[in-house]
Motif scaffolding. Structure first.
Motif, PDB file in Angstrom:
ATOM      1  N   ALA A  57       0.852  -1.189   0.000  1.00  0.00           N
ATOM      2  CA  ALA A  57       0.000   0.000   0.000  1.00  0.00           C
ATOM      3  C   ALA A  57       0.891   1.243   0.000  1.00  0.00           C
ATOM      4  CB  ALA A  57      -0.921  -0.008   1.221  1.00  0.00           C
ATOM      5  N   PRO A  58       0.383   2.367  -0.477  1.00  0.00           N
ATOM      6  CA  PRO A  58       1.230   3.578  -0.536  1.00  0.00           C
ATOM      7  C   PRO A  58       1.727   4.035   0.826  1.00  0.00           C
ATOM      8  CG  PRO A  58      -1.075   4.080  -1.047  1.00  0.00           C
ATOM      9  CD  PRO A  58      -0.949   2.604  -1.063  1.00  0.00           C
ATOM     10  N   TYR A  59       0.977   3.741   1.909  1.00  0.00           N
ATOM     11  CA  TYR A  59       1.432   4.176   3.225  1.00  0.00           C
ATOM     12  C   TYR A  59       2.563   3.290   3.761  1.00  0.00           C
ATOM     13  CZ  TYR A  59      -2.000   0.573   4.504  1.00  0.00           C
ATOM     14  OH  TYR A  59      -2.720  -0.596   4.587  1.00  0.00           O
ATOM     15  N   GLU A  60       2.926   2.240   3.047  1.00  0.00           N
ATOM     16  CA  GLU A  60       4.052   1.396   3.454  1.00  0.00           C
ATOM     17  C   GLU A  60       5.362   1.848   2.830  1.00  0.00           C
ATOM     18  OE1 GLU A  60       2.875  -3.054   4.065  1.00  0.00           O
ATOM     19  OE2 GLU A  60       1.787  -2.375   2.287  1.00  0.00           O
ATOM     20  N   LEU A  61       5.325   2.947   2.066  1.00  0.00           N
ATOM     21  CA  LEU A  61       6.511   3.443   1.390  1.00  0.00           C
ATOM     22  C   LEU A  61       6.829   4.864   1.836  1.00  0.00           C
ATOM     23  CD1 LEU A  61       5.667   1.065  -0.585  1.00  0.00           C
ATOM     24  CD2 LEU A  61       6.740   2.422  -2.384  1.00  0.00           C
ATOM     25  N   ALA A  62       8.110   5.176   1.825  1.00  0.00           N
ATOM     26  CA  ALA A  62       8.585   6.554   2.004  1.00  0.00           C
ATOM     27  C   ALA A  62       9.476   6.861   0.809  1.00  0.00           C
ATOM     28  CB  ALA A  62       9.352   6.703   3.314  1.00  0.00           C
ATOM     29  N   VAL A  63       9.070   7.829   0.001  1.00  0.00           N
ATOM     30  CA  VAL A  63       9.740   8.099  -1.270  1.00  0.00           C
ATOM     31  C   VAL A  63      10.316   9.508  -1.269  1.00  0.00           C
ATOM     32  CG1 VAL A  63       9.484   8.163  -3.781  1.00  0.00           C
ATOM     33  CG2 VAL A  63       8.120   6.541  -2.431  1.00  0.00           C
ATOM     34  N   THR A  64      11.558   9.607  -1.693  1.00  0.00           N
ATOM     35  CA  THR A  64      12.180  10.904  -1.939  1.00  0.00           C
ATOM     36  C   THR A  64      12.224  11.116  -3.443  1.00  0.00           C
ATOM     37  OG1 THR A  64      13.560  10.665   0.044  1.00  0.00           O
ATOM     38  CG2 THR A  64      14.202  12.344  -1.558  1.00  0.00           C
ATOM     39  N   ILE A  81      10.826   0.807   1.739  1.00  0.00           N
ATOM     40  CA  ILE A  81       9.672  -0.072   1.896  1.00  0.00           C
ATOM     41  C   ILE A  81       9.671  -0.644   3.308  1.00  0.00           C
ATOM     42  CG2 ILE A  81       8.494  -2.126   1.026  1.00  0.00           C
ATOM     43  CD1 ILE A  81       9.883  -1.696  -1.638  1.00  0.00           C
ATOM     44  N   GLN A  82       8.544  -0.531   3.983  1.00  0.00           N
ATOM     45  CA  GLN A  82       8.415  -1.059   5.337  1.00  0.00           C
ATOM     46  C   GLN A  82       8.513  -2.577   5.353  1.00  0.00           C
ATOM     47  OE1 GLN A  82       4.789   0.203   7.133  1.00  0.00           O
ATOM     48  NE2 GLN A  82       5.638   2.063   7.996  1.00  0.00           N
ATOM     49  N   ILE A  83       9.249  -3.093   6.332  1.00  0.00           N
ATOM     50  CA  ILE A  83       9.331  -4.528   6.571  1.00  0.00           C
ATOM     51  C   ILE A  83       8.985  -4.766   8.031  1.00  0.00           C
ATOM     52  CG2 ILE A  83      10.789  -6.578   6.568  1.00  0.00           C
ATOM     53  CD1 ILE A  83      12.463  -5.307   4.414  1.00  0.00           C
ATOM     54  N   ARG A  84       7.835  -5.346   8.264  1.00  0.00           N
ATOM     55  CA  ARG A  84       7.417  -5.576   9.637  1.00  0.00           C
ATOM     56  C   ARG A  84       8.178  -6.750  10.233  1.00  0.00           C
ATOM     57  NH1 ARG A  84       0.854  -4.570   9.604  1.00  0.00           N
ATOM     58  NH2 ARG A  84       0.888  -2.695   8.314  1.00  0.00           N
ATOM     59  N   THR A  85       8.592  -6.570  11.463  1.00  0.00           N
ATOM     60  CA  THR A  85       9.366  -7.604  12.144  1.00  0.00           C
ATOM     61  C   THR A  85       8.519  -8.289  13.207  1.00  0.00           C
ATOM     62  OG1 THR A  85      10.202  -5.946  13.700  1.00  0.00           O
ATOM     63  CG2 THR A  85      11.518  -6.384  11.731  1.00  0.00           C
ATOM     64  N   GLU A  91       5.947   0.617  14.769  1.00  0.00           N
ATOM     65  CA  GLU A  91       6.935   1.488  15.397  1.00  0.00           C
ATOM     66  C   GLU A  91       8.330   0.871  15.383  1.00  0.00           C
ATOM     67  OE1 GLU A  91       4.171   0.498  16.729  1.00  0.00           O
ATOM     68  OE2 GLU A  91       2.890   2.284  16.766  1.00  0.00           O
ATOM     69  N   ARG A  92       8.420  -0.437  15.246  1.00  0.00           N
ATOM     70  CA  ARG A  92       9.715  -1.106  15.285  1.00  0.00           C
ATOM     71  C   ARG A  92      10.031  -1.822  13.974  1.00  0.00           C
ATOM     72  NH1 ARG A  92      12.083  -1.399  19.986  1.00  0.00           N
ATOM     73  NH2 ARG A  92      13.321  -3.190  19.316  1.00  0.00           N
ATOM     74  N   CYS A  93       9.405  -1.389  12.889  1.00  0.00           N
ATOM     75  CA  CYS A  93       9.623  -2.053  11.614  1.00  0.00           C
ATOM     76  C   CYS A  93      10.977  -1.645  11.025  1.00  0.00           C
ATOM     77  CB  CYS A  93       8.502  -1.715  10.631  1.00  0.00           C
ATOM     78  SG  CYS A  93       8.470   0.019  10.145  1.00  0.00           S
ATOM     79  N   SER A  94      11.481  -2.496  10.153  1.00  0.00           N
ATOM     80  CA  SER A  94      12.703  -2.184   9.417  1.00  0.00           C
ATOM     81  C   SER A  94      12.332  -1.589   8.065  1.00  0.00           C
ATOM     82  CB  SER A  94      13.553  -3.445   9.242  1.00  0.00           C
ATOM     83  OG  SER A  94      13.914  -3.999  10.491  1.00  0.00           O
ATOM     84  N   TRP A  95      13.338  -1.048   7.378  1.00  0.00           N
ATOM     85  CA  TRP A  95      13.112  -0.407   6.083  1.00  0.00           C
ATOM     86  C   TRP A  95      14.122  -0.932   5.068  1.00  0.00           C
ATOM     87  CZ3 TRP A  95       9.130   3.049   5.188  1.00  0.00           C
ATOM     88  CH2 TRP A  95       8.468   3.526   6.323  1.00  0.00           C
ATOM     89  N   LEU A  96      13.612  -1.415   3.944  1.00  0.00           N
ATOM     90  CA  LEU A  96      14.463  -1.796   2.820  1.00  0.00           C
ATOM     91  C   LEU A  96      14.521  -0.605   1.874  1.00  0.00           C
ATOM     92  CD1 LEU A  96      16.122  -3.955   1.368  1.00  0.00           C
ATOM     93  CD2 LEU A  96      14.008  -4.729   0.262  1.00  0.00           C
ATOM     94  N   VAL A  97      15.693  -0.004   1.742  1.00  0.00           N
ATOM     95  CA  VAL A  97      15.840   1.260   1.032  1.00  0.00           C
ATOM     96  C   VAL A  97      16.573   1.025  -0.287  1.00  0.00           C
ATOM     97  CG1 VAL A  97      16.741   3.613   1.140  1.00  0.00           C
ATOM     98  CG2 VAL A  97      15.908   2.503   3.225  1.00  0.00           C
ATOM     99  N   TRP A  98      15.944   1.484  -1.375  1.00  0.00           N
ATOM    100  CA  TRP A  98      16.553   1.452  -2.706  1.00  0.00           C
ATOM    101  C   TRP A  98      16.884   2.881  -3.103  1.00  0.00           C
ATOM    102  CZ3 TRP A  98      17.291  -3.447  -4.454  1.00  0.00           C
ATOM    103  CH2 TRP A  98      16.497  -4.447  -3.888  1.00  0.00           C
ATOM    104  N   GLY A  99      18.149   3.112  -3.468  1.00  0.00           N
ATOM    105  CA  GLY A  99      18.583   4.471  -3.768  1.00  0.00           C
ATOM    106  C   GLY A  99      19.107   4.618  -5.184  1.00  0.00           C
ATOM    107  N   TYR A 100      19.043   5.861  -5.678  1.00  0.00           N
ATOM    108  CA  TYR A 100      19.574   6.176  -7.005  1.00  0.00           C
ATOM    109  C   TYR A 100      20.170   7.572  -6.972  1.00  0.00           C
ATOM    110  CZ  TYR A 100      19.768   7.412 -11.957  1.00  0.00           C
ATOM    111  OH  TYR A 100      20.188   7.830 -13.199  1.00  0.00           O
ATOM    112  N   ASP A 101      21.437   7.674  -7.408  1.00  0.00           N
ATOM    113  CA  ASP A 101      22.136   8.944  -7.483  1.00  0.00           C
ATOM    114  C   ASP A 101      22.202   9.359  -8.945  1.00  0.00           C
ATOM    115  OD1 ASP A 101      23.821  11.117  -7.426  1.00  0.00           O
ATOM    116  OD2 ASP A 101      25.200  10.243  -5.967  1.00  0.00           O
ATOM    117  N   ALA A 102      21.444  10.401  -9.291  1.00  0.00           N
ATOM    118  CA  ALA A 102      21.381  10.816 -10.691  1.00  0.00           C
ATOM    119  C   ALA A 102      22.715  11.354 -11.188  1.00  0.00           C
ATOM    120  CB  ALA A 102      20.284  11.871 -10.872  1.00  0.00           C
ATOM    121  N   THR A 103      23.549  11.877 -10.279  1.00  0.00           N
ATOM    122  CA  THR A 103      24.832  12.443 -10.698  1.00  0.00           C
ATOM    123  C   THR A 103      25.815  11.350 -11.082  1.00  0.00           C
ATOM    124  OG1 THR A 103      24.472  14.329  -9.225  1.00  0.00           O
ATOM    125  CG2 THR A 103      26.722  13.948 -10.027  1.00  0.00           C
TER     126      THR A 103
END
Length: 390
Positions: A57-64, A81-85, A91-103
């Motif tokens: 769901a969209p509330y399970e993501l934090a996007v920059t 992306i939220q990963i529930r433990t 409040e204690r979930c982990s986050w799987l973060v995918w990043g991209y540097d345009a530069t």
């Protein structure tokens, strides 16, 4: 584009993948979520030794968002992306973060706890995203405003669902507890305790409850009363909500009414024509989202095929062909048969496509069914001595 045969290794691999991702049920979840919340995020993910499609769901993501192209989800700076433990809730979930540097054109990946502490990269060494893209796709039925990635949820539909659920709960409670006569008492029931300054024991109502009183008969009394359930008013309220919402969406007023009835075939065809038009509007969005999702699926699968997963890699130019089943419609069988014959003669459809629409079979299964039926008809004619028509 030429279709690959069923014996091709890539087709065999996709058949296995579609079973692993539970293709039909997953897409049903995606459609329901995108309808109510405005969007659903599908993330092809490698789990153990196979690929799965995770639906978020969209509330399970934090996007920059990207500063250069904020509308493009695939070029976002970070997608977390939220990963529930097991040791806590959100409040204690982990986050799987995918990043991209345009530069630097660098793709990264990492796992972080709820406090932002790095837990390493569970999929790749050195935190480098081997997929070279964000493994997530947004499914939406309409485009968000300029500069935004998400659209607002269908608040009207959510509020309707909440109101109807509460009303149905009230209806169920009333039918359970108010449809039977209830004993109403006067006096001090046995076991009620002192009444001067102290609260007595409660009387639990119910059709099977027998209330016993203490003291003389003249000091206490009770009678059976049947409370007013107001079923008609409650049902009328629920139907009013459903009718108002249906009309606001351009649908027939009795679309969701439990006791709706159609006067004749013509009225039914008119209603279904409107529903058919609304549903067809989603076809282009489904095709675009599926094409992008398969691109991510291919990137994930091919990466692990190069790293000892024991699976067939997809070619870079291969495409997933999807055939959306025609929406079933009520029609006169004689008129429908005539229309089918005309469309077949014009090349607008085929017998195989008609079998697919009526049975839900794949193209290969429908082709085998048609071939088998034609062969059976020919066998009957030969056995009966009916000469072939030239």
């Amino acid at each position: 584009t030429e279709r690959l045969p069923e014996s091709d290794p890539q087709v065999i691999q996709w058949r296995q993948d579609s079973r692993d991702i539970k293709f039909a049920s997953t897409l049903q979840t995606v459609e329901e979520m995108a309808t109510t919340l405005g969007q659903a995020i599908v993330s092809p993910t490698w789990v153990g030794d196979r690929i799965r499609w995770r639906v978020h769901a969209p509330y399970e993501l934090a996007v920059t968002k990207s500063a250069i192209d904020p509308d493009d989800f695939s070029k976002a700076r970070t997608i977390a992306i939220q990963i529930r433990t097991d040791d806590g809730g959100l409040e204690r979930c982990s986050w799987l973060v995918w990043g991209y540097d345009a530069t630097s054109k660098a793709w990264t990946s990492g796992l972080y706890d709820h406090g932002g502490r790095s837990l390493g990269s569970p999929l790749f060494q050195g935190g480098v995203n081997g997929y070279q893209r964000h493994p997530a796709v947004v499914w939406q039925w309409k485009q968000p405003p300029a500069g935004e990635l998400f659209v607002e949820p269908d608040e009207a539909l959510l509020q309707l669902a909440r109101r109807v659920n509460v009303a149905m709960t009230d209806l169920g409670h009333g039918v359970t507890y108010q449809i039977h006569p209830q004993a109403v008492s006067w006096g001090i029931p046995m076991g009620a305790g002192p009444v001067d300054g102290e609260q007595g024991a409660p009387i639990l109502p119910g059709p099977d409850v027998v209330i016993q009183f203490s003291g003389r008969k003249g000091d206490s009394d009770f009678e059976y009363r049947t409370p007013s359930l107001n079923l008609q008013e409650l049902r009328a309220t629920i139907n009013y909500w459903l009718q108002t919402f249906a009309v606001s969406r351009g649908l027939p007023p009795d679309t969701w009414l439990a006791d709706s009835s159609t006067r004749n075939l013509g009225a039914k065809l008119q209603e279904e024509a409107e529903l058919h038009r609304l549903r067809q509007r989603r076809f282009p969005a489904i095709q675009d989202a599926m094409r992008e999702t398969f691109d991510v699926h291919r990137a994930v699968g091919n990466y692990w095929s190069r790293h000892g997963a024991g699976r067939i890699a997809y070619d870079d130019d291969i495409e997933l062909e999807i055939e959306l089943a025609p929406i079933g419609r009520t029609e006169d069988r004689q008129a429908g048969a005539q229309a089918d014959a005309i469309e077949i003669s014009r090349g607008q459809t085929s017998t195989v496509s008609l079998v697919q629409a009526s049975t839900g079979q794949t193209r290969e299964e429908a082709l085998a069914t048609v071939s088998r039926n034609l062969a059976d008809e020919q066998s009957v004619k030969v056995a009966a001595g009916i000469p072939e028509q030239v």
